[in-house]
Design an enzyme around this catalytic site. Structure first.
Site, PDB file in Angstrom:
ATOM      1  N   TYR A  76      77.186   3.427  63.273  1.00  0.00           N
ATOM      2  CA  TYR A  76      78.280   3.620  64.234  1.00  0.00           C
ATOM      3  C   TYR A  76      79.410   4.451  63.620  1.00  0.00           C
ATOM      4  O   TYR A  76      80.567   4.247  63.957  1.00  0.00           O
ATOM      5  CB  TYR A  76      78.817   2.273  64.712  1.00  0.00           C
ATOM      6  CG  TYR A  76      77.794   1.424  65.436  1.00  0.00           C
ATOM      7  CD1 TYR A  76      77.468   1.686  66.767  1.00  0.00           C
ATOM      8  CD2 TYR A  76      77.151   0.370  64.792  1.00  0.00           C
ATOM      9  CE1 TYR A  76      76.532   0.914  67.434  1.00  0.00           C
ATOM     10  CE2 TYR A  76      76.217  -0.411  65.445  1.00  0.00           C
ATOM     11  CZ  TYR A  76      75.913  -0.136  66.765  1.00  0.00           C
ATOM     12  OH  TYR A  76      74.977  -0.908  67.415  1.00  0.00           O
ATOM     13  N   ASP A 135      74.055  -8.345  59.296  1.00  0.00           N
ATOM     14  CA  ASP A 135      72.939  -8.083  58.379  1.00  0.00           C
ATOM     15  C   ASP A 135      73.380  -7.468  57.056  1.00  0.00           C
ATOM     16  O   ASP A 135      73.055  -8.016  56.011  1.00  0.00           O
ATOM     17  CB  ASP A 135      71.862  -7.253  59.076  1.00  0.00           C
ATOM     18  CG  ASP A 135      70.817  -8.165  59.712  1.00  0.00           C
ATOM     19  OD1 ASP A 135      70.508  -9.209  59.102  1.00  0.00           O
ATOM     20  OD2 ASP A 135      70.339  -7.851  60.803  1.00  0.00           O
ATOM     21  N   HIS A 383      70.023   6.253  60.804  1.00  0.00           N
ATOM     22  CA  HIS A 383      69.677   6.007  62.196  1.00  0.00           C
ATOM     23  C   HIS A 383      70.923   5.852  63.051  1.00  0.00           C
ATOM     24  O   HIS A 383      72.006   5.602  62.556  1.00  0.00           O
ATOM     25  CB  HIS A 383      68.719   4.831  62.331  1.00  0.00           C
ATOM     26  CG  HIS A 383      69.292   3.521  61.905  1.00  0.00           C
ATOM     27  ND1 HIS A 383      68.766   2.769  60.883  1.00  0.00           N
ATOM     28  CD2 HIS A 383      70.358   2.835  62.355  1.00  0.00           C
ATOM     29  CE1 HIS A 383      69.498   1.684  60.743  1.00  0.00           C
ATOM     30  NE2 HIS A 383      70.457   1.692  61.614  1.00  0.00           N
ATOM     31  N   TYR A 466      77.726  -1.745  74.074  1.00  0.00           N
ATOM     32  CA  TYR A 466      78.787  -2.633  73.583  1.00  0.00           C
ATOM     33  C   TYR A 466      79.574  -1.985  72.448  1.00  0.00           C
ATOM     34  O   TYR A 466      80.637  -2.473  72.071  1.00  0.00           O
ATOM     35  CB  TYR A 466      78.221  -3.993  73.133  1.00  0.00           C
ATOM     36  CG  TYR A 466      77.861  -4.118  71.661  1.00  0.00           C
ATOM     37  CD1 TYR A 466      76.637  -3.693  71.185  1.00  0.00           C
ATOM     38  CD2 TYR A 466      78.770  -4.653  70.748  1.00  0.00           C
ATOM     39  CE1 TYR A 466      76.314  -3.795  69.833  1.00  0.00           C
ATOM     40  CE2 TYR A 466      78.449  -4.774  69.391  1.00  0.00           C
ATOM     41  CZ  TYR A 466      77.226  -4.332  68.942  1.00  0.00           C
ATOM     42  OH  TYR A 466      76.915  -4.429  67.608  1.00  0.00           O
ATOM     43  N   ARG A 467      79.082  -0.858  71.960  1.00  0.00           N
ATOM     44  CA  ARG A 467      79.662  -0.244  70.764  1.00  0.00           C
ATOM     45  C   ARG A 467      79.073   1.158  70.647  1.00  0.00           C
ATOM     46  O   ARG A 467      77.976   1.399  71.133  1.00  0.00           O
ATOM     47  CB  ARG A 467      79.200  -1.097  69.590  1.00  0.00           C
ATOM     48  CG  ARG A 467      79.720  -0.766  68.240  1.00  0.00           C
ATOM     49  CD  ARG A 467      79.253  -1.864  67.296  1.00  0.00           C
ATOM     50  NE  ARG A 467      79.630  -1.619  65.934  1.00  0.00           N
ATOM     51  CZ  ARG A 467      79.332  -2.447  64.932  1.00  0.00           C
ATOM     52  NH1 ARG A 467      78.643  -3.535  65.148  1.00  0.00           N
ATOM     53  NH2 ARG A 467      79.725  -2.172  63.714  1.00  0.00           N
TER      54      ARG A 467
HETATM   55  C1  LIG Z   1      70.552  -1.659  58.989  1.00  0.00           C
HETATM   56  C2  LIG Z   1      71.851  -2.040  59.625  1.00  0.00           C
HETATM   57  C3  LIG Z   1      72.028  -3.316  60.154  1.00  0.00           C
HETATM   58  C4  LIG Z   1      73.225  -3.673  60.764  1.00  0.00           C
HETATM   59  N1  LIG Z   1      73.374  -4.949  61.232  1.00  0.00           N
HETATM   60  C5  LIG Z   1      74.524  -5.313  61.815  1.00  0.00           C
HETATM   61  C6  LIG Z   1      74.709  -6.641  62.295  1.00  0.00           C
HETATM   62  O1  LIG Z   1      73.853  -7.513  62.121  1.00  0.00           O
HETATM   63  N2  LIG Z   1      75.872  -6.931  62.941  1.00  0.00           N
HETATM   64  C7  LIG Z   1      76.871  -6.010  63.088  1.00  0.00           C
HETATM   65  O2  LIG Z   1      77.906  -6.340  63.654  1.00  0.00           O
HETATM   66  N3  LIG Z   1      76.721  -4.754  62.604  1.00  0.00           N
HETATM   67  C8  LIG Z   1      75.603  -4.383  61.975  1.00  0.00           C
HETATM   68  N4  LIG Z   1      75.469  -3.104  61.477  1.00  0.00           N
HETATM   69  C9  LIG Z   1      76.568  -2.125  61.658  1.00  0.00           C
HETATM   70  C10 LIG Z   1      77.586  -2.076  60.479  1.00  0.00           C
HETATM   71  O3  LIG Z   1      76.927  -1.861  59.260  1.00  0.00           O
HETATM   72  C11 LIG Z   1      78.425  -3.334  60.356  1.00  0.00           C
HETATM   73  O4  LIG Z   1      79.014  -3.669  61.589  1.00  0.00           O
HETATM   74  C12 LIG Z   1      79.541  -3.217  59.302  1.00  0.00           C
HETATM   75  O5  LIG Z   1      80.044  -4.504  59.013  1.00  0.00           O
HETATM   76  C13 LIG Z   1      80.717  -2.331  59.742  1.00  0.00           C
HETATM   77  O6  LIG Z   1      81.335  -1.842  58.603  1.00  0.00           O
HETATM   78  P1  LIG Z   1      82.706  -2.438  58.012  1.00  0.00           P
HETATM   79  O7  LIG Z   1      82.681  -3.918  58.161  1.00  0.00           O
HETATM   80  O8  LIG Z   1      82.888  -1.877  56.653  1.00  0.00           O
HETATM   81  O9  LIG Z   1      83.806  -1.869  59.015  1.00  0.00           O
HETATM   82  P2  LIG Z   1      84.708  -0.515  58.832  1.00  0.00           P
HETATM   83  O10 LIG Z   1      83.803   0.641  58.643  1.00  0.00           O
HETATM   84  O11 LIG Z   1      85.734  -0.765  57.801  1.00  0.00           O
HETATM   85  O12 LIG Z   1      85.418  -0.518  60.223  1.00  0.00           O
HETATM   86  C14 LIG Z   1      84.787  -0.117  61.408  1.00  0.00           C
HETATM   87  C15 LIG Z   1      85.777   0.676  62.254  1.00  0.00           C
HETATM   88  O13 LIG Z   1      86.801  -0.206  62.705  1.00  0.00           O
HETATM   89  C16 LIG Z   1      88.104   0.433  62.618  1.00  0.00           C
HETATM   90  N5  LIG Z   1      88.900  -0.305  61.631  1.00  0.00           N
HETATM   91  C17 LIG Z   1      88.409  -0.888  60.510  1.00  0.00           C
HETATM   92  N6  LIG Z   1      89.374  -1.519  59.863  1.00  0.00           N
HETATM   93  C18 LIG Z   1      90.513  -1.329  60.557  1.00  0.00           C
HETATM   94  C19 LIG Z   1      91.836  -1.790  60.384  1.00  0.00           C
HETATM   95  N7  LIG Z   1      92.147  -2.560  59.364  1.00  0.00           N
HETATM   96  N8  LIG Z   1      92.754  -1.430  61.298  1.00  0.00           N
HETATM   97  C20 LIG Z   1      92.421  -0.667  62.354  1.00  0.00           C
HETATM   98  N9  LIG Z   1      91.161  -0.219  62.583  1.00  0.00           N
HETATM   99  C21 LIG Z   1      90.218  -0.550  61.690  1.00  0.00           C
HETATM  100  C22 LIG Z   1      87.854   1.854  62.168  1.00  0.00           C
HETATM  101  O14 LIG Z   1      87.786   2.693  63.284  1.00  0.00           O
HETATM  102  C23 LIG Z   1      86.500   1.772  61.482  1.00  0.00           C
HETATM  103  O15 LIG Z   1      85.785   2.994  61.560  1.00  0.00           O
HETATM  104  C24 LIG Z   1      74.278  -2.727  60.848  1.00  0.00           C
HETATM  105  C25 LIG Z   1      74.110  -1.448  60.312  1.00  0.00           C
HETATM  106  C26 LIG Z   1      72.908  -1.106  59.691  1.00  0.00           C
HETATM  107  C27 LIG Z   1      72.781   0.262  59.103  1.00  0.00           C
END
Ligand SMILES: Cc1cc2nc3c(=O)[nH]c(=O)nc-3n(C[C@H](O)[C@H](O)[C@H](O)COP(=O)(O)OP(=O)(O)OC[C@H]3O[C@@H](n4cnc5c(N)ncnc54)[C@H](O)[C@@H]3O)c2cc1C
Length: 521
Positions: A76, A135, A383, A466-467
């Protein structure tokens, strides 16, 4: 940049090519192309005061900022901005676990705290608490919750935004806001009562660009005594209606409170084979004969789900017993006992659990999915996740199978993880699947065109995502068009009021500041 350096110090402002490469979206569908979303620089503050200072400078000089927590948003957008040329506001240094309360089961954390960090902290202190994890465990409770992400233990902890309580937010003018009970000076219940008084505003800071979240509270699950799981398999195609109806009722009643995913072992075995394709077409015409015969010949169930229970052993045995009683209404239903555990697990036991996320143990093992193997010699370079929300009914599940598998065949694309309806949030399914990406432009061009086709196709059936990945946020939001895009217009009104210079995360979820609206970026 020199203004930023004065706030955070020279070593926390990044401009070199090597440093900025780390903020590229490793799964970018525009990888290497001229319009790949790229950061101009990055700045990493160490405190809320520094965030406020940076925001004030950015507003003065009209510099677009893009805040990230741990920046692991693969599928995403990774840590790349929506608008190229933005400065990444990297909050990873702000990684304090401010409080974990064992008796009232909550945590208050900063954006740089990862699931691994919180899990280790709880283990090291021997607290009788569980976290819920997505995950990949290297992400953050805050970044994940702000994207409406979810995990794999039980409700209500699995919906990460739903399980939060209280936020601290830096606004675009540098002001500092605390929501809910946090707005009381000297509040003693910020993480215990989520609403406080007056309008509930927390949702405005998710999937948006109205503020920078610098603290967030989360409710945690008191460590259960035991876990057990069970698998339920139905033989016939038309069992799907009763199968989903019973599942939904049990889930809505809280008797099944785990993540539920309804999959079809039969369809998963042969999405691209011609016979399976034919039965999906036949499904449209109402007969189940070929489907049932082929499934029987191949020894495969038509539908299956795994349910998980958490709690005292006698309670979860009763839950599983009741679930079996209810599903026995379907003829030829099969039940299989799955793994069972008693807690606490030792460190060594926790490390060898096969399905860690079901027990709230962070890991990165999901990345083995789609990795190089004998059966998959040329893995994709990344992906793109397509995540439409469909009704939680057997009819909708069959329809989604038919609609999307026909599209996949027509476009000759082999998705990963196709065909399961899973309950990300109660009362609906997310029919999530992912499209493989490559570092070669041709594959990605096709994937992008197909993704756009999928958005339109889903909308024609009343389904929306949803996203979304930044490259498609505009189109995905475009489907939410009731009353001439009243929702988008409302978002824009908020944007103009809260961030008139448009410095925060321009373009996120289709919300552009005034000066960039109606321009292609
Ligand atoms: C193989 C695979 C499996 C996955 N499985 C899951 C799963 O089971 N469930 C799931 O939910 N996701 C899943 N994901 C998606 C993703 O990897 C996760 O959601 C991951 O936790 C998001 O990255 P992050 O927590 O570092 O968020 P970030 O990358 O830090 O934040 C996401 C976005 O939120 C906004 N943001 C972040 N922090 C702030 C802040 N402090 N203030 C304002 N805006 C902010 C920004 O726009 C940012 O780009 C998966 C991805 C892959 C590749």
């Amino acid at each position: 940049l020199s203004d930023f350096e004065r706030v955070v110090g020279k070593s926390w402002v990044f401009t070199s090519e090597d440093d900025l490469a780390l903020y590229r979206d490793a799964y970018s569908p525009l990888w290497g192309e001229t319009d790949e979303r790229l950061a101009a620089a990055a700045v990493a503050p160490g405190s809320v005061e520094e965030v406020q200072e940076i925001v004030r400078i950015a507003a003065r000089r009209v510099v677009p900022l893009y805040p990230i927590s741990t920046g692991r948003n693969l599928g995403y957008g990774g840590s790349a901005p929506v608008l190229s040329g933005s400065v990444i506001l990297d909050l990873k240094r702000m990684n304090r676990i401010i409080e974990v309360d064992e008796d009232n089961a909550f945590a208050l954390v900063e954006p740089g705290v990862s699931y691994f960090d919180l899990y280790r902290y709880i283990r090291e202190k021997n607290l009788r608490l569980w976290i819920d994890v997505p995950d990949p465990g290297w992400g953050s409770p805050i970044g994940n919750a702000l994207e409406h992400g979810g995990g794999w233990t039980l409700n209500p902890f699995r919906d990460h935004f739903g399980a939060h309580c209280g936020m601290e937010v830096v606004l675009a003018n540098g002001d500092l806001l605390r929501t809910g009970m946090g707005a009381i000076a000297g509040s003693r219940t910020w993480q215990q009562n989520r609403y406080g008084v007056g309008p509930y505003v927390d949702g405005l800071f998710t999937q948006s660009n109205f503020g920078i979240v610098t603290k967030m509270g989360f409710w945690l699950y008191p460590q259960p005594q035991a876990f057990r799981s069970g698998e339920i398999l139905a033989l016939h195609r038309d069992d799907v209606h009763e199968f989903v109806r019973i599942t939904a009722e049990l889930a809505n009643a809280g008797i099944v409170n785990s993540a539920v995913m309804i999959r079809s072992p039969f369809l998963h075995a042969g999405l691209r084979d011609e016979q399976t394709a034919a039965v999906l077409v036949e499904t449209e015409h109402g007969t189940a004969g070929t489907w049932d015969r082929l499934a029987r010949d191949r020894g495969l169930a038509s539908w299956a789900t795994t349910v998980q229970f958490y709690g005292p052993p006698a309670v979860i045995a009763a839950q599983w017993g009741h679930v079996q009683e209810r599903f026995a209404a379907i003829k030829q239903i099969e039940f299989r006992d799955g793994p069972a555990y008693r807690f606490p697990l030792s460190q060594a036991e926790a490390e060898t659990v096969p399905d860690k996320s079901a027990l709230g143990i962070p890991s990165l093992s999901i990345f083995a999915m789609g990795a190089r193997s004998e059966n998959y010699p040329s893995p994709a370079d990344g992906h793109l996740s397509f995540s439409p929300v469909i009704p939680m009914t057997g009819k909708a599940l069959l329809e989604a199978h038919r609609v999307f598998s026909a599209a996949v065949r027509e476009w000759d694309i082999e998705p990963l993880g196709f065909g399961a309806g899973f309950c990300m949030y109660p009362r609906s399914f997310v029919f999530l699947f992912t499209l493989p990406l490559s570092r070669d432009g041709g594959t990605n061009r096709k994937a992008r065109a197909f993704f756009r086709h999928l958005i339109t196709l889903a909308a024609q059936h009343g389904w929306g995502e949803y996203r979304a990945h930044p490259v498609f946020m505009e189109e995905v939001m475009g489907v939410y068009s009731f009353n001439d895009h009243a929702l988008r217009r409302f978002h824009q009104m908020l944007k103009d009021a809260l961030d008139p210079e448009g410095i925060l995360a321009a373009g996120r979820y289709g919300i552009w500041p005034k000066h960039l609206r109606n321009k292609r970026v």
